[in-house]
Design a protein around this motif. Structure first.
Motif, PDB file in Angstrom:
ATOM      1  N   ARG A 127       0.838  -1.211   0.000  1.00  0.00           N
ATOM      2  CA  ARG A 127       0.000   0.000   0.000  1.00  0.00           C
ATOM      3  C   ARG A 127       0.868   1.254   0.000  1.00  0.00           C
ATOM      4  NH1 ARG A 127      -3.149  -1.841   4.460  1.00  0.00           N
ATOM      5  NH2 ARG A 127      -4.327  -3.492   3.516  1.00  0.00           N
ATOM      6  N   ALA A 128       1.893   1.266   0.833  1.00  0.00           N
ATOM      7  CA  ALA A 128       2.774   2.432   0.913  1.00  0.00           C
ATOM      8  C   ALA A 128       3.480   2.672  -0.423  1.00  0.00           C
ATOM      9  CB  ALA A 128       3.807   2.238   2.035  1.00  0.00           C
ATOM     10  N   ILE A 129       3.945   1.611  -1.066  1.00  0.00           N
ATOM     11  CA  ILE A 129       4.618   1.753  -2.362  1.00  0.00           C
ATOM     12  C   ILE A 129       3.638   2.250  -3.415  1.00  0.00           C
ATOM     13  CG2 ILE A 129       5.759   0.480  -4.236  1.00  0.00           C
ATOM     14  CD1 ILE A 129       7.573   1.003  -1.846  1.00  0.00           C
ATOM     15  N   GLU A 180       1.889   6.450  -7.003  1.00  0.00           N
ATOM     16  CA  GLU A 180       0.804   7.274  -7.538  1.00  0.00           C
ATOM     17  C   GLU A 180       1.017   8.770  -7.312  1.00  0.00           C
ATOM     18  OE1 GLU A 180      -2.560   5.599  -5.537  1.00  0.00           O
ATOM     19  OE2 GLU A 180      -2.482   3.732  -6.715  1.00  0.00           O
ATOM     20  N   THR A 181       1.784   9.138  -6.311  1.00  0.00           N
ATOM     21  CA  THR A 181       1.949  10.551  -5.984  1.00  0.00           C
ATOM     22  C   THR A 181       3.292  11.132  -6.409  1.00  0.00           C
ATOM     23  OG1 THR A 181       2.737  10.002  -3.762  1.00  0.00           O
ATOM     24  CG2 THR A 181       0.361  10.374  -4.026  1.00  0.00           C
ATOM     25  N   ARG A 219       4.813  11.874  -9.298  1.00  0.00           N
ATOM     26  CA  ARG A 219       4.860  12.936 -10.318  1.00  0.00           C
ATOM     27  C   ARG A 219       4.275  14.259  -9.812  1.00  0.00           C
ATOM     28  NH1 ARG A 219       4.336   8.635 -14.185  1.00  0.00           N
ATOM     29  NH2 ARG A 219       6.229   8.613 -15.446  1.00  0.00           N
ATOM     30  N   VAL A 220       3.394  14.181  -8.830  1.00  0.00           N
ATOM     31  CA  VAL A 220       2.772  15.392  -8.299  1.00  0.00           C
ATOM     32  C   VAL A 220       3.595  15.975  -7.141  1.00  0.00           C
ATOM     33  CG1 VAL A 220       0.723  16.289  -7.116  1.00  0.00           C
ATOM     34  CG2 VAL A 220       0.469  14.675  -9.003  1.00  0.00           C
ATOM     35  N   GLU A 221       4.032  15.135  -6.232  1.00  0.00           N
ATOM     36  CA  GLU A 221       4.665  15.623  -5.002  1.00  0.00           C
ATOM     37  C   GLU A 221       6.171  15.841  -5.101  1.00  0.00           C
ATOM     38  OE1 GLU A 221       3.469  13.153  -1.728  1.00  0.00           O
ATOM     39  OE2 GLU A 221       1.347  13.632  -2.015  1.00  0.00           O
ATOM     40  N   LEU A 222       6.863  15.034  -5.901  1.00  0.00           N
ATOM     41  CA  LEU A 222       8.323  15.156  -5.928  1.00  0.00           C
ATOM     42  C   LEU A 222       8.836  16.448  -6.566  1.00  0.00           C
ATOM     43  CD1 LEU A 222       9.422  11.447  -6.518  1.00  0.00           C
ATOM     44  CD2 LEU A 222       9.239  12.730  -4.375  1.00  0.00           C
ATOM     45  N   PRO A 223       8.209  16.964  -7.624  1.00  0.00           N
ATOM     46  CA  PRO A 223       8.708  18.246  -8.162  1.00  0.00           C
ATOM     47  C   PRO A 223       8.662  19.372  -7.113  1.00  0.00           C
ATOM     48  CG  PRO A 223       7.273  17.213  -9.760  1.00  0.00           C
ATOM     49  CD  PRO A 223       7.160  16.415  -8.476  1.00  0.00           C
ATOM     50  N   ALA A 224       7.646  19.367  -6.265  1.00  0.00           N
ATOM     51  CA  ALA A 224       7.545  20.392  -5.224  1.00  0.00           C
ATOM     52  C   ALA A 224       8.665  20.272  -4.188  1.00  0.00           C
ATOM     53  CB  ALA A 224       6.190  20.296  -4.531  1.00  0.00           C
ATOM     54  N   LEU A 225       9.276  19.098  -4.124  1.00  0.00           N
ATOM     55  CA  LEU A 225      10.405  18.889  -3.209  1.00  0.00           C
ATOM     56  C   LEU A 225      11.741  19.204  -3.875  1.00  0.00           C
ATOM     57  CD1 LEU A 225       9.236  15.525  -1.581  1.00  0.00           C
ATOM     58  CD2 LEU A 225       9.105  17.837  -0.597  1.00  0.00           C
ATOM     59  N   GLY A 226      11.677  19.648  -5.128  1.00  0.00           N
ATOM     60  CA  GLY A 226      12.892  20.000  -5.849  1.00  0.00           C
ATOM     61  C   GLY A 226      13.560  18.829  -6.550  1.00  0.00           C
ATOM     62  N   VAL A 227      12.865  17.719  -6.698  1.00  0.00           N
ATOM     63  CA  VAL A 227      13.422  16.534  -7.350  1.00  0.00           C
ATOM     64  C   VAL A 227      13.274  16.709  -8.864  1.00  0.00           C
ATOM     65  CG1 VAL A 227      13.291  14.024  -7.551  1.00  0.00           C
ATOM     66  CG2 VAL A 227      12.802  15.125  -5.352  1.00  0.00           C
ATOM     67  N   VAL A 228      14.366  16.500  -9.585  1.00  0.00           N
ATOM     68  CA  VAL A 228      14.360  16.697 -11.039  1.00  0.00           C
ATOM     69  C   VAL A 228      13.674  15.526 -11.739  1.00  0.00           C
ATOM     70  CG1 VAL A 228      16.434  18.152 -10.994  1.00  0.00           C
ATOM     71  CG2 VAL A 228      16.655  15.675 -11.318  1.00  0.00           C
ATOM     72  N   ARG A 284      10.346   3.964 -11.529  1.00  0.00           N
ATOM     73  CA  ARG A 284      10.778   2.615 -11.928  1.00  0.00           C
ATOM     74  C   ARG A 284      11.149   1.772 -10.712  1.00  0.00           C
ATOM     75  NH1 ARG A 284      12.628   5.414 -16.418  1.00  0.00           N
ATOM     76  NH2 ARG A 284      14.690   5.864 -15.559  1.00  0.00           N
ATOM     77  N   MET A 285      11.844   2.406  -9.758  1.00  0.00           N
ATOM     78  CA  MET A 285      12.226   1.695  -8.539  1.00  0.00           C
ATOM     79  C   MET A 285      10.981   1.215  -7.790  1.00  0.00           C
ATOM     80  SD  MET A 285      13.948   3.214  -5.078  1.00  0.00           S
ATOM     81  CE  MET A 285      12.443   4.130  -4.762  1.00  0.00           C
ATOM     82  N   TYR A 286       9.987   2.083  -7.652  1.00  0.00           N
ATOM     83  CA  TYR A 286       8.751   1.694  -6.965  1.00  0.00           C
ATOM     84  C   TYR A 286       8.039   0.563  -7.709  1.00  0.00           C
ATOM     85  CZ  TYR A 286       8.937   5.799  -3.859  1.00  0.00           C
ATOM     86  OH  TYR A 286       9.272   6.729  -2.916  1.00  0.00           O
ATOM     87  N   ALA A 287       8.022   0.616  -9.019  1.00  0.00           N
ATOM     88  CA  ALA A 287       7.357  -0.434  -9.802  1.00  0.00           C
ATOM     89  C   ALA A 287       8.055  -1.781  -9.593  1.00  0.00           C
ATOM     90  CB  ALA A 287       7.332  -0.055 -11.279  1.00  0.00           C
TER      91      ALA A 287
END
Length: 129
Positions: free
Chosen positions: A67-69, A74-75, A77-86, A95-98
């Motif tokens: 569930r956590a993965i 699912e989040t 693409r939405v949450e990581l750019p706001a954290l400054g992740v390229v 890919r790692m999560y998949a």
């Protein structure tokens, strides 16, 4: 205690666990299941003494990890750019999560098989899925 020996094991049967009915198979099953849990659970004698409870808890633990993965996947693409992740790192993370989700699914299937075999070994009919 009833003995059962399978002539062929499912491809999802963990290679670290001996075949049901063979010498010492329950010990290898217990060790494998225990290794799937966070280390802090090794100190709980209820889990280490009761193989069926250990299998049940390992299954629940894997379900929660999956569930956590899924949420992370699912989040991303939405949450990581706001954290400054390229973008490149985001794609690698997805890919790692998949891959991790696929691996956890295999482990969960193995836990179900081992848990069912432990139930049969203890004289309780296995679950049907």
């Amino acid at each position: 205690m009833p003995q059962m020996v399978l002539t062929s094991l499912s491809p999802d049967w963990p290679c670290q666990v001996k075949a049901p009915g063979t010498h010492d198979w329950e010990r290898t099953a217990t060790r494998w299941l225990r290794d799937l849990l966070p280390a802090r659970y090794a100190g709980y004698s209820t889990l280490t003494r009761h193989h069926v409870l250990l299998a049940r808890h390992a299954q629940l633990q894997l379900q929660h990890e999956m569930r956590a993965i899924r949420v992370a996947l699912e989040t991303s693409r939405v949450e990581l750019p706001a954290l400054g992740v390229v973008d490149a790192v985001i794609e690698n993370t997805i890919r790692m999560y998949a891959v991790e989700l696929e691996q956890l699914g295999r482990l969960a299937r193995g836990v179900r098989l081992v848990g069912d075999a432990l139930l049969v070994s203890s004289g309780v009919p296995g679950r049907r899925r």
